[in-house]
Design a protein around this motif. Sequence first.
Motif, PDB file in Angstrom:
ATOM      1  N   SER A 312     -10.854  -9.795 -33.740  1.00 39.84           N
ATOM      2  CA  SER A 312     -12.190  -9.874 -33.125  1.00 39.84           C
ATOM      3  C   SER A 312     -12.940  -8.556 -33.188  1.00 39.84           C
ATOM      4  CB  SER A 312     -12.053 -10.309 -31.659  1.00 39.84           C
ATOM      5  OG  SER A 312     -11.288  -9.377 -30.921  1.00 39.84           O
ATOM      6  N   LYS A 313     -12.332  -7.528 -33.780  1.00 44.23           N
ATOM      7  CA  LYS A 313     -13.005  -6.227 -33.880  1.00 44.23           C
ATOM      8  C   LYS A 313     -13.582  -5.984 -35.258  1.00 44.23           C
ATOM      9  CE  LYS A 313     -10.155  -4.130 -30.262  1.00 44.23           C
ATOM     10  NZ  LYS A 313      -9.228  -3.015 -29.903  1.00 44.23           N
ATOM     11  N   GLU A 314     -13.477  -6.989 -36.115  1.00 45.36           N
ATOM     12  CA  GLU A 314     -13.972  -6.846 -37.489  1.00 45.36           C
ATOM     13  C   GLU A 314     -15.301  -7.568 -37.646  1.00 45.36           C
ATOM     14  OE1 GLU A 314     -12.829  -5.213 -40.089  1.00 45.36           O
ATOM     15  OE2 GLU A 314     -10.938  -4.479 -39.244  1.00 45.36           O
ATOM     16  N   MET A 315     -16.295  -6.863 -38.193  1.00 46.24           N
ATOM     17  CA  MET A 315     -17.617  -7.461 -38.400  1.00 46.24           C
ATOM     18  C   MET A 315     -17.563  -8.620 -39.393  1.00 46.24           C
ATOM     19  SD  MET A 315     -19.996  -6.395 -36.490  1.00 46.24           S
ATOM     20  CE  MET A 315     -21.351  -7.135 -37.404  1.00 46.24           C
ATOM     21  N   LYS A 316     -16.593  -8.605 -40.294  1.00 44.64           N
ATOM     22  CA  LYS A 316     -16.507  -9.672 -41.293  1.00 44.64           C
ATOM     23  C   LYS A 316     -16.198 -11.031 -40.650  1.00 44.64           C
ATOM     24  CE  LYS A 316     -11.579  -8.996 -42.305  1.00 44.64           C
ATOM     25  NZ  LYS A 316     -10.580  -8.669 -43.354  1.00 44.64           N
ATOM     26  N   ASN A 317     -15.757 -11.004 -39.403  1.00 43.21           N
ATOM     27  CA  ASN A 317     -15.416 -12.249 -38.726  1.00 43.21           C
ATOM     28  C   ASN A 317     -16.539 -12.792 -37.850  1.00 43.21           C
ATOM     29  OD1 ASN A 317     -12.784 -12.321 -39.831  1.00 43.21           O
ATOM     30  ND2 ASN A 317     -12.081 -10.841 -38.308  1.00 43.21           N
ATOM     31  N   VAL A 318     -17.706 -12.167 -37.932  1.00 44.09           N
ATOM     32  CA  VAL A 318     -18.866 -12.660 -37.176  1.00 44.09           C
ATOM     33  C   VAL A 318     -19.182 -14.122 -37.504  1.00 44.09           C
ATOM     34  CG1 VAL A 318     -21.348 -12.409 -36.795  1.00 44.09           C
ATOM     35  CG2 VAL A 318     -19.902 -10.405 -36.823  1.00 44.09           C
ATOM     36  N   LYS A 349     -30.565 -21.107 -34.759  1.00 40.25           N
ATOM     37  CA  LYS A 349     -31.094 -19.786 -35.141  1.00 40.25           C
ATOM     38  C   LYS A 349     -31.065 -18.835 -33.950  1.00 40.25           C
ATOM     39  CE  LYS A 349     -35.158 -17.556 -37.179  1.00 40.25           C
ATOM     40  NZ  LYS A 349     -36.540 -17.778 -37.729  1.00 40.25           N
ATOM     41  N   ALA A 350     -31.463 -19.328 -32.789  1.00 41.96           N
ATOM     42  CA  ALA A 350     -31.500 -18.477 -31.593  1.00 41.96           C
ATOM     43  C   ALA A 350     -30.095 -18.101 -31.134  1.00 41.96           C
ATOM     44  CB  ALA A 350     -32.262 -19.192 -30.480  1.00 41.96           C
ATOM     45  N   ILE A 351     -29.144 -19.051 -31.232  1.00 45.01           N
ATOM     46  CA  ILE A 351     -27.748 -18.750 -30.869  1.00 45.01           C
ATOM     47  C   ILE A 351     -27.197 -17.679 -31.797  1.00 45.01           C
ATOM     48  CG2 ILE A 351     -25.390 -19.654 -30.812  1.00 45.01           C
ATOM     49  CD1 ILE A 351     -26.605 -22.386 -30.041  1.00 45.01           C
ATOM     50  N   THR A 352     -27.481 -17.815 -33.090  1.00 49.23           N
ATOM     51  CA  THR A 352     -26.992 -16.859 -34.081  1.00 49.23           C
ATOM     52  C   THR A 352     -27.524 -15.461 -33.803  1.00 49.23           C
ATOM     53  OG1 THR A 352     -26.833 -18.587 -35.767  1.00 49.23           O
ATOM     54  CG2 THR A 352     -26.964 -16.307 -36.541  1.00 49.23           C
ATOM     55  N   THR A 353     -28.790 -15.373 -33.472  1.00 53.43           N
ATOM     56  CA  THR A 353     -29.402 -14.067 -33.197  1.00 53.43           C
ATOM     57  C   THR A 353     -28.762 -13.406 -31.978  1.00 53.43           C
ATOM     58  OG1 THR A 353     -31.512 -14.775 -34.139  1.00 53.43           O
ATOM     59  CG2 THR A 353     -31.554 -12.884 -32.639  1.00 53.43           C
ATOM     60  N   TRP A 358     -24.613  -9.700 -29.489  1.00 51.34           N
ATOM     61  CA  TRP A 358     -23.586  -9.576 -28.460  1.00 51.34           C
ATOM     62  C   TRP A 358     -22.244  -9.155 -29.087  1.00 51.34           C
ATOM     63  CZ3 TRP A 358     -18.812 -11.554 -27.309  1.00 51.34           C
ATOM     64  CH2 TRP A 358     -18.353 -11.395 -25.995  1.00 51.34           C
ATOM     65  N   TYR A 359     -21.901  -9.762 -30.204  1.00 55.07           N
ATOM     66  CA  TYR A 359     -20.637  -9.467 -30.885  1.00 55.07           C
ATOM     67  C   TYR A 359     -20.586  -7.988 -31.288  1.00 55.07           C
ATOM     68  CZ  TYR A 359     -16.656 -10.210 -34.084  1.00 55.07           C
ATOM     69  OH  TYR A 359     -15.436 -10.173 -34.700  1.00 55.07           O
ATOM     70  N   MET A 360     -21.693  -7.520 -31.877  1.00 62.77           N
ATOM     71  CA  MET A 360     -21.740  -6.123 -32.340  1.00 62.77           C
ATOM     72  C   MET A 360     -21.610  -5.159 -31.168  1.00 62.77           C
ATOM     73  SD  MET A 360     -24.801  -6.473 -35.166  1.00 62.77           S
ATOM     74  CE  MET A 360     -24.844  -4.709 -35.521  1.00 62.77           C
ATOM     75  N   ASN A 361     -22.113  -5.536 -30.023  1.00 60.90           N
ATOM     76  CA  ASN A 361     -22.060  -4.656 -28.845  1.00 60.90           C
ATOM     77  C   ASN A 361     -20.736  -4.724 -28.117  1.00 60.90           C
ATOM     78  OD1 ASN A 361     -24.691  -3.733 -29.217  1.00 60.90           O
ATOM     79  ND2 ASN A 361     -25.575  -5.349 -27.942  1.00 60.90           N
ATOM     80  N   ASN A 362     -19.891  -5.713 -28.465  1.00 63.16           N
ATOM     81  CA  ASN A 362     -18.655  -5.914 -27.704  1.00 63.16           C
ATOM     82  C   ASN A 362     -17.378  -5.788 -28.512  1.00 63.16           C
ATOM     83  OD1 ASN A 362     -19.199  -6.995 -24.719  1.00 63.16           O
ATOM     84  ND2 ASN A 362     -20.874  -7.688 -26.041  1.00 63.16           N
TER      85      ASN A 362
END
Length: 363
Positions: A312-318, A349-353, A358-362
């Motif tokens: 869960s710490k890898e951006m590739k898994n977004v 689209k809104a959920i994705t944004t 949130w993912y990048m910040n956490n």
Amino acid sequence: MIAYPETEQFRNVISKVVRKVRGKEEEKRNNPLPLLKFIGTVKLHGTNSAIGFNKELGHWFQSRNNVITSIKDNAGFAKYFEPFSNEFIQEKLLNTNTIIREEYEKGNSIIVFGEWCGGNIQSNVAITGLPKMFVIFKIKIVYPQLSPSQELDEDQKQEKDKEEEEEEESETNSLSYWLQPQEWSKINWHEKLIYNIYDFPVYEIDIDFNEPKMIQNKLIELTDAVEKQCPVGLFFNRPGLGEGIVWTEWATTHGTLTFKVKGQEHAVTKVKTLAAVDTEKLNSVQEFIDYACTDNRMKQGLDYLREQQIDSKEMKNVPVFLKWLTNDIIKEEKDTMDKAQLDPKDVTKAITTKGRTWYMNNI
């Protein structure tokens, strides 16, 4: 893989009961709705787990979405349980329970579902930090259909969920059934940290589905009490938060009619009222996102990644995280979206944004 079904909201159960009794026929529209007794058990904040066994196939372990092993595990459940699993099956189930033994001898599968909790599995609850434990909360008898090693892709899971929902609503599911609590409520093994949800406080309420709002305050009162002090935590002399209560009707629908009420601290939507009878009235996509795409729900998305052995710490898994988040919100809140006449594309689209930020910040 024999998955545990999703536990719905109170409003969904109301809709199911109305649909079952009144259907779409005009002559049934005024049919009286039933008065049903529900049994409430403490909802534990951990990770859904199960041990299944079959005379020919042997035994296996499950998380919510996968068959697991001590090598490909989920929070250490299979590794912990494996050394004494055969003894548990033989001594605690087959030798002491006539129905389970008879079903086993017929070649049917028995799935013991529970919550693997305590330790560091979840935070912010009373049982955090206690030794990890398995708390049994339901047992299912399953007739031959799927090998436990067969895992389903997302489309197959959705189709299977739809089939199971139709079967459960008909109350004549020919593939499986839930064992009544009186048949399993005494099954535990405290020395091995295996407990039963009936070891802890249990609640009873009667719901008149002609006037479901009449029970709403009671549901809120009980949920608030559990959130303020978890009864399971209290059992272990550990003060702190509880998650909520799961309510199940057994006498008429045989365990298939069930809903959850979570406290505010663990709710995945920003509801105005706990145990809502009706869908929320929202006026825009942004209001819907604020309501449904919450921190608690996104934390569940990280739990899903961990269950899938995905970092869960890898951006590739977004993308995996966003797919789970979108599917979960639309699945649980389709009635809310329909009421607000929201376009699923705009919602996605809104959920994705919001989810990506949130993912990048956490991570």
